[in-house]
Design a protein around this motif. Structure first.
Motif, mmCIF file in Angstrom:
data_model
loop_
_atom_site.group_PDB
_atom_site.id
_atom_site.type_symbol
_atom_site.label_atom_id
_atom_site.label_comp_id
_atom_site.label_asym_id
_atom_site.label_seq_id
_atom_site.Cartn_x
_atom_site.Cartn_y
_atom_site.Cartn_z
ATOM 1 N N ILE A 229 0.840 -1.188 0.000
ATOM 2 C CA ILE A 229 0.000 0.000 0.000
ATOM 3 C C ILE A 229 0.881 1.245 0.000
ATOM 4 O O ILE A 229 1.791 1.392 0.826
ATOM 5 N N GLY A 230 0.597 2.144 -0.942
ATOM 6 C CA GLY A 230 1.301 3.415 -1.010
ATOM 7 C C GLY A 230 0.347 4.567 -0.773
ATOM 8 O O GLY A 230 -0.871 4.424 -0.846
ATOM 9 N N ALA A 231 0.905 5.729 -0.485
ATOM 10 C CA ALA A 231 0.109 6.940 -0.247
ATOM 11 C C ALA A 231 -0.081 7.705 -1.560
ATOM 12 O O ALA A 231 0.767 7.655 -2.455
ATOM 13 N N ILE A 257 -3.463 8.460 8.003
ATOM 14 C CA ILE A 257 -4.765 7.781 7.905
ATOM 15 C C ILE A 257 -4.563 6.312 7.548
ATOM 16 O O ILE A 257 -5.196 5.417 8.136
ATOM 17 N N ILE A 258 -3.692 6.035 6.599
ATOM 18 C CA ILE A 258 -3.433 4.645 6.215
ATOM 19 C C ILE A 258 -2.819 3.878 7.381
ATOM 20 O O ILE A 258 -3.181 2.720 7.651
ATOM 21 N N GLU A 259 -1.908 4.517 8.108
ATOM 22 C CA GLU A 259 -1.305 3.856 9.266
ATOM 23 C C GLU A 259 -2.350 3.564 10.333
ATOM 24 O O GLU A 259 -2.340 2.488 10.955
ATOM 25 N N ALA A 260 -3.287 4.486 10.542
ATOM 26 C CA ALA A 260 -4.346 4.269 11.527
ATOM 27 C C ALA A 260 -5.247 3.108 11.111
ATOM 28 O O ALA A 260 -5.732 2.346 11.957
ATOM 29 N N GLN A 261 -5.477 2.956 9.811
ATOM 30 C CA GLN A 261 -6.361 1.906 9.316
ATOM 31 C C GLN A 261 -5.686 0.533 9.302
ATOM 32 O O GLN A 261 -6.317 -0.479 9.623
ATOM 33 N N ILE A 264 0.341 0.085 9.295
ATOM 34 C CA ILE A 264 1.596 0.162 8.543
ATOM 35 C C ILE A 264 1.761 1.579 8.024
ATOM 36 O O ILE A 264 0.777 2.239 7.669
ATOM 37 N N GLN A 265 2.994 2.044 7.972
ATOM 38 C CA GLN A 265 3.272 3.382 7.466
ATOM 39 C C GLN A 265 3.766 3.275 6.027
ATOM 40 O O GLN A 265 4.830 2.712 5.771
ATOM 41 N N PRO A 266 3.011 3.802 5.073
ATOM 42 C CA PRO A 266 3.439 3.699 3.674
ATOM 43 C C PRO A 266 4.778 4.391 3.445
ATOM 44 O O PRO A 266 5.002 5.502 3.925
ATOM 45 N N LYS A 267 5.630 3.717 2.695
ATOM 46 C CA LYS A 267 6.942 4.266 2.366
ATOM 47 C C LYS A 267 7.045 4.669 0.900
ATOM 48 O O LYS A 267 8.077 5.178 0.468
#
Length: 346
Positions: A229-231, A257-261, A264-267
């Protein structure tokens, strides 16, 4: 099809007939290519479908992945692509698959094919879209013009009625409105879009909910081990048109938001629209500052070792829906060819 795409098709035919893709793969220093995809839909597009460039049919995607294997081209993740770029030897060529925007048809039609080929891929997610409050404005103006025999354009207090009875008239009206919106500052673009869609009873939020995965569906998609998953920002705004702090917040908040869902933190990051009007040196510097490992544009080209020093301005090659002939896959897979194209058109 426009004269531009007719000319590109003629170029593709000439390149394929002369065997240039194979020659470039052998002689070019390009190590690989990042493919851009958006929608994967089984039905062919309607006669008036200016956004058909953003969709391919499942059978074409399936053939692309099969053909890459026949050409001895590996399908790898973004992270593995970076490892290969860092290698001192050229090795086997590779392709990275990326999908923008989190369309629901990716879950329905693309994922089974990707699984069948065990093909890793990256999905870039604009979080407001998944919340159901995004504005897929390019599709909205197509939908409205497609069903109208005339549309009203308002500018500087004046209203002009434009006929849209024929395909040519529809295309001309779409091009006019599309580029007007592209060239506007984002607040003005949003205001014009809201006025235009409201005048024709078009519900932008319902459109978003119809076309884009919700968080539950996206969780199924993201849970596949093939998926990275990317931002892709929050609202899919063109970052170059935003004040610096707003652009930074669009990028930071999408990651948060993605990390909260998903925990994972998108890189990896994709600039919305990704061309010169949408992102440039300021945005590239922002992506570096915010710690993204890579950030991709839509500028055409292959990947070379020197991109290790430009990881937040990577080129991509669009699997364009106007060019779904099987013989064109060999052209798409040649990074060197698209690097030359980028120099000619840049």
């Amino acid at each position: 099809m426009s004269l531009k795409y007719t000319a590109i098709r003629a170029s593709f035919e000439l390149l394929w007939l002369t065997g240039m893709p194979r020659l470039f793969r052998l002689l070019s220093r390009s190590r690989g290519v990042i493919f851009t995809l958006h929608r994967v839909l089984p039905a062919p597009p309607a006669d008036f479908s200016p956004n058909a460039i953003l969709q391919v049919q499942p059978a074409f995607l399936d053939y692309c992945l099969e053909r890459l294997g026949e050409l001895d081209i590996d399908i790898v993740s973004l992270d593995e692509a970076l490892e290969r770029l860092a290698s001192s030897r050229k090795g086997r060529p590779f392709v990275v698959l990326t999908f923008d925007d989190a369309y629901r048809d990716n879950l329905q039609h693309a994922l089974p094919i990707l699984r069948a080929h065990e093909a890793p891929f990256t999905l870039y997610v604009p979080t407001a879209f998944v919340d159901g409050v995004g504005q897929l404005w390019w599709q909205a103006i197509e939908d409205i013009i497609a069903r109208q025999e005339a549309v009203a354009f308002s500018e500087d207090g004046e209203t002009e009625y434009v006929e849209t009875r024929t395909l040519a008239q529809k295309q001309e009206a779409f091009d006019r409105l599309y580029w007007r919106l592209r060239k506007m500052p984002e607040p003005e673009r949003l205001a014009l879009l809201n006025d235009f869609t409201a005048a024709y009873g078009y519900d932008l939020h319902q459109q978003c909910r119809d076309l884009i995965m919700d968080w539950q569906e996206l969780r199924q998609f993201a849970g596949d081990p093939l998926c990275t998953i990317g931002a892709h920002t929050v609202h899919h705004y063109e970052l170059a048109k935003l004040p610096l702090e707003q652009a930074r917040n669009e990028m930071i908040q999408s990651v948060d938001i993605i990390e909260a869902q998903f925990g994972i933190q998108p890189k990896h990051f994709s600039y919305p629209l990704g061309g010169p009007l949408s992102c440039g040196p300021r945005e590239f510097d922002l992506a570096v500052e915010l710690g993204f490992r890579t950030a991709v544009t839509t500028r055409p080209g292959g990947l070379y070792p020197y991109h290790l020093h430009k990881l937040c301005q990577l080129p991509r090659v669009s699997l364009n829906g106007y060019f779904q002939a099987r013989r064109y896959v060999d052209v798409f897979a040649s990074g060197g060819l698209f690097t030359q194209l980028g120099r000619l058109t840049g």
